[in-house]
Design a protein around this motif. Structure first.
Motif, PDB file in Angstrom:
ATOM      1  N   UNK A  50     -10.046  -4.669  -4.003  1.00 66.26           N
ATOM      2  CA  UNK A  50      -8.859  -4.835  -3.160  1.00 66.26           C
ATOM      3  C   UNK A  50      -7.972  -5.989  -3.630  1.00 66.26           C
ATOM      4  N   UNK A  51      -6.660  -5.707  -3.670  1.00 69.68           N
ATOM      5  CA  UNK A  51      -5.691  -6.724  -4.022  1.00 69.68           C
ATOM      6  C   UNK A  51      -5.394  -6.858  -5.499  1.00 69.68           C
ATOM      7  N   UNK A  52      -6.055  -6.067  -6.369  1.00 71.35           N
ATOM      8  CA  UNK A  52      -5.881  -6.238  -7.814  1.00 71.35           C
ATOM      9  C   UNK A  52      -4.968  -5.202  -8.448  1.00 71.35           C
ATOM     10  N   UNK A  53      -4.646  -4.138  -7.743  1.00 71.99           N
ATOM     11  CA  UNK A  53      -3.823  -3.070  -8.306  1.00 71.99           C
ATOM     12  C   UNK A  53      -3.241  -2.295  -7.127  1.00 71.99           C
ATOM     13  N   UNK A  54      -2.501  -1.201  -7.430  1.00 76.87           N
ATOM     14  CA  UNK A  54      -1.974  -0.389  -6.333  1.00 76.87           C
ATOM     15  C   UNK A  54      -2.267   1.073  -6.583  1.00 76.87           C
ATOM     16  N   UNK A  55      -2.488   1.806  -5.510  1.00 74.99           N
ATOM     17  CA  UNK A  55      -2.690   3.253  -5.551  1.00 74.99           C
ATOM     18  C   UNK A  55      -2.224   3.812  -4.213  1.00 74.99           C
ATOM     19  N   UNK A  56      -1.213   4.642  -4.259  1.00 75.74           N
ATOM     20  CA  UNK A  56      -0.644   5.224  -3.038  1.00 75.74           C
ATOM     21  C   UNK A  56      -1.725   5.983  -2.278  1.00 75.74           C
ATOM     22  N   UNK A  57      -1.814   5.743  -0.975  1.00 76.17           N
ATOM     23  CA  UNK A  57      -2.943   6.273  -0.222  1.00 76.17           C
ATOM     24  C   UNK A  57      -2.534   6.775   1.152  1.00 76.17           C
ATOM     25  N   UNK A  58      -2.645   8.082   1.358  1.00 79.21           N
ATOM     26  CA  UNK A  58      -2.491   8.647   2.695  1.00 79.21           C
ATOM     27  C   UNK A  58      -3.639   8.209   3.599  1.00 79.21           C
ATOM     28  N   UNK A  59      -4.853   8.203   3.034  1.00 84.31           N
ATOM     29  CA  UNK A  59      -6.026   7.823   3.827  1.00 84.31           C
ATOM     30  C   UNK A  59      -5.885   6.401   4.354  1.00 84.31           C
ATOM     31  N   UNK A  60      -5.259   5.515   3.565  1.00 86.03           N
ATOM     32  CA  UNK A  60      -5.079   4.143   4.012  1.00 86.03           C
ATOM     33  C   UNK A  60      -4.235   4.049   5.266  1.00 86.03           C
ATOM     34  N   UNK A  61      -3.207   4.891   5.369  1.00 92.26           N
ATOM     35  CA  UNK A  61      -2.353   4.831   6.558  1.00 92.26           C
ATOM     36  C   UNK A  61      -2.972   5.553   7.754  1.00 92.26           C
TER      37      UNK A  61
ATOM     38  N   UNK B  85      -8.488   1.921  -1.886  1.00 95.02           N
ATOM     39  CA  UNK B  85      -8.983   3.171  -1.331  1.00 95.02           C
ATOM     40  C   UNK B  85      -8.375   4.355  -2.074  1.00 95.02           C
ATOM     41  N   UNK B  86      -9.201   5.283  -2.464  1.00 92.17           N
ATOM     42  CA  UNK B  86      -8.728   6.424  -3.229  1.00 92.17           C
ATOM     43  C   UNK B  86      -9.167   7.710  -2.550  1.00 92.17           C
ATOM     44  N   UNK B  87      -8.386   8.745  -2.804  1.00 90.49           N
ATOM     45  CA  UNK B  87      -8.777  10.040  -2.285  1.00 90.49           C
ATOM     46  C   UNK B  87      -8.128  10.381  -0.968  1.00 90.49           C
ATOM     47  N   UNK B  88      -8.448  11.560  -0.475  1.00 89.22           N
ATOM     48  CA  UNK B  88      -7.873  12.100   0.748  1.00 89.22           C
ATOM     49  C   UNK B  88      -9.000  12.425   1.715  1.00 89.22           C
ATOM     50  N   UNK B  89      -8.638  12.525   2.965  1.00 88.81           N
ATOM     51  CA  UNK B  89      -9.665  12.837   3.959  1.00 88.81           C
ATOM     52  C   UNK B  89      -9.510  14.235   4.521  1.00 88.81           C
ATOM     53  N   UNK B  90      -8.593  15.026   3.970  1.00 88.86           N
ATOM     54  CA  UNK B  90      -8.456  16.395   4.444  1.00 88.86           C
ATOM     55  C   UNK B  90      -7.075  16.948   4.194  1.00 88.86           C
ATOM     56  N   UNK B  91      -6.975  18.265   4.160  1.00 88.77           N
ATOM     57  CA  UNK B  91      -5.684  18.914   4.031  1.00 88.77           C
ATOM     58  C   UNK B  91      -4.855  18.671   5.277  1.00 88.77           C
ATOM     59  N   UNK B  92      -3.519  18.790   5.144  1.00 89.48           N
ATOM     60  CA  UNK B  92      -2.613  18.439   6.246  1.00 89.48           C
ATOM     61  C   UNK B  92      -2.945  19.157   7.542  1.00 89.48           C
ATOM     62  N   UNK B  93      -3.266  20.423   7.454  1.00 92.13           N
ATOM     63  CA  UNK B  93      -3.507  21.217   8.663  1.00 92.13           C
ATOM     64  C   UNK B  93      -4.998  21.485   8.864  1.00 92.13           C
ATOM     65  N   UNK B  94      -5.830  20.594   8.371  1.00 87.66           N
ATOM     66  CA  UNK B  94      -7.268  20.694   8.597  1.00 87.66           C
ATOM     67  C   UNK B  94      -7.626  20.008   9.904  1.00 87.66           C
ATOM     68  N   UNK B  95      -8.284  20.692  10.825  1.00 87.81           N
ATOM     69  CA  UNK B  95      -8.690  20.020  12.065  1.00 87.81           C
ATOM     70  C   UNK B  95      -9.621  18.858  11.753  1.00 87.81           C
TER      71      UNK B  95
END
Length: 556
Positions: free
Chosen positions: A168-179, A139-149
């Motif tokens: 999935x499972x072949x590499x790594x990419x740090x993801x805020x959206x994933x959490x 999963x790549x990308x973000x779903x919004x700015x920190x203080x976005x409603x």
């Protein structure tokens, strides 16, 4: 928000004798860190560290100390009772919630996301819970700015639109959206809201609730440190009205360093999870190179080859709140170190970066060296131009000698790469930023659309140089709109996903301290910043770097 990549563990030398337990009153100054340890932390406090330190061994606190101002307007000081937004350290708590639900057999780590949350129908729906925990879902990308409603439904819709950077499972990419996605899984499986489950279960320990949320309810109780951003302005104090799904799961929690240290030890010693899950939060599960691996606990484990002892770490901050937080677990010593800061001059991560080598080996804790020179920079105030066209502006805001770079060549002169960063890495990052803002990915197209909604139609994008800040590459760009030009920066991962962005932003600058007659270096007591020296002549300045000298002539 990020995992702990650039720094290692704070190991306290022998000789610390004064201890407290969780029931002892909190410390309010460095005097609670005895002997050489306290003297060293005092020196770092005088050098600009503003925040708190908590160190425990076998569950007893060796050090609980506060340094600097928690709020300039009120005069409140940082103490062991001061609350900080812990940023991406939140991910460890979300991971613990998921593992707790796995212990209770309410989910399996090999369940597919779309099976647990049928509303998730995008590409990531086929990834497993395990892959999302390890940042290997693609999963790549973000779903919004920190203080976005952002509501839960809006968050799911945004996640469904995200592309996968790799299968999935072949590499790594740090993801805020994933959490954030994992927080949605917690809701779907537990039958409670993410916030209720976190507060009642994951933050609960021995009848106490440790911390809470920075924005919204249940709020972390206690006096709060106000964060101060790069320009000196205060960050938000936790009054965002929500909804909070842009940060829930990936960066929403807040607490004291004392609470963070207490919770961290409980996690690693089996007080929160089953023996199997407790083992997994510290065990390497996906190798990311250089002696580091992701764990199922949402952290990074460093093997013994890196600094001589294995440890697990997590870090958070760098967002608009202005806080930086680090927590590390050293299993051989049964020791936890938690550090939080609320000013960018000397962050928690920078402090550990400067002291790590000596601390791991048990050597005396290093202290910052005092500036050596007495030169008066006031006479050098003005604008200087490089032969290649960029300018360097010298000023003294608030009586702090400062040099500001304008133009990619000027940025390159003041901020050369060092350590694990290279010129080639800078150029590759700049290429990714160009591709993003050219709209070559869905995330890039959405970013362009958001910029144009706010500023008007984009007519051009020019790279304005790359620096390293807070352990990440940031490429500055000048974006030309129909009626104005705006400077900003982007931090992207290796797959081109946005990890950080600030637009508009001031140009990159260095505060200087004298090191000899008419010679200055960056005000960086940790010695981890740009390796440059600025020398002043009657009508020019010279920037000395490991690669050689550059001369800029005064123009005004």
């Amino acid at each position: 928000m990020r995992l702990l990549y650039g720094i290692a563990v704070l190991v306290i030398a022998a000789g610390v004798t004064a201890c407290t337990t969780d029931d002892d009153p909190p410390a309010t100054s460095a005097s609670s860190c005895p002997g050489a340890l306290g003297a060293a932390f005092d020196a770092w406090g005088r050098a600009g560290f503003s925040g708190t330190v908590a160190v425990s061994t076998a569950g007893r606190f060796d050090c609980l100390a506060g340094y600097g101002s928690a709020n300039d307007a009120t005069g409140a000081r940082n103490t062991a009772d001061t609350v900080y937004a812990i940023g991406s350290v939140t991910k460890a708590f979300t991971a613990a919630s998921v593992l707790k639900l796995a212990d209770e057999r309410k989910l399996s780590l090999d369940d597919r996301i779309g099976t647990l949350v049928p509303a998730v129908t995008g590409p990531v729906s086929q990834a497993t819970v395990r892959q999302v925990l390890l940042h290997t879902s693609g999963i790549r990308g973000s779903i919004g700015a920190d203080r976005q409603p952002l509501s839960r439904d809006e968050a799911i819709a945004a996640i469904n639109r995200l592309e996968l950077a790799f299968p999935p499972g072949t590499d790594d990419a740090y993801s805020n959206a994933g959490y954030t996605l994992l927080a949605i899984v917690v809701e779907a499986v537990s039958g409670k809201s993410y916030r209720d489950y976190t507060a009642s279960t994951t933050l609960g320990l021995a009848g106490k609730t440790l911390g809470g949320f920075w924005d919204g309810q249940p709020a972390a109780p206690g006096p709060r440190a106000l964060g101060y951003l790069d320009g000196g302005e205060p960050g938000p104090a936790g009054d965002f009205a929500g909804p909070y799904w842009a940060t829930d799961g990936n960066g929403a929690l807040a607490m004291t360093t004392r609470e963070l240290a207490t919770w961290t030890r409980a996690l690693f010693t089996g007080a929160l999870l089953s023996p199997e899950s407790t083992k997994s939060v510290a065990a390497p599960a996906f190798d990311v190179g250089d002696g580091r691996a992701h764990t199922l606990g949402g952290m990074v484990v460093f093997d013994a080859a890196v600094y001589g002892k294995p440890f697990v770490g997590m870090a958070g901050g760098g967002g608009d709140v202005g806080h930086n937080v680090v927590a590390v677990w050293i299993p051989e010593q049964d020791r936890v170190v938690a550090v939080a800061s609320n000013r960018p001059v000397l962050t928690a991560e920078k402090l550990l970066s400067a002291t790590i080598a000596a601390l791991v080996t048990g050597a005396a804790l290093p202290t910052p060296s005092a500036p050596a020179g007495t030169a008066d920079l006031a006479k050098a105030v003005g604008t200087y131009r490089l032969d290649s066209g960029g300018t360097l502006r010298v000023s003294t805001p608030d009586n702090r000698p400062t040099i500001t770079a304008d133009g990619a060549d000027a940025v390159a002169a003041l901020f050369p790469p060092r350590g694990r960063f290279s010129v080639e890495g800078f150029r590759a990052h700049e290429d990714r930023v160009r591709a993003l803002l050219a709209g070559q990915t869905r995330e890039g197209r959405e970013e362009r659309e958001a910029l144009e909604d706010e500023h008007g139609k984009i007519s051009g994008v020019t790279v304005a140089g790359t620096i390293v800040a807070d352990g990440e590459m940031r490429t500055y760009v000048t974006v030309t709109f129909k009626t104005k030009t705006v400077l900003g920066w982007y931090a992207l991962d290796d797959h081109g996903g946005i990890q950080g962005v600030e637009l508009p932003t001031p140009p990159p600058a260095l505060v200087l301290v004298p090191v000899g007659a008419d010679r200055y270096r960056p005000d960086d007591p940790t010695g981890t910043g740009p390796d440059v020296t600025i020398g002043f002549g009657t009508d020019h300045l010279t920037v000395t770097t490991p690669a050689g000298n550059l001369i800029a002539r005064r123009t005004g």
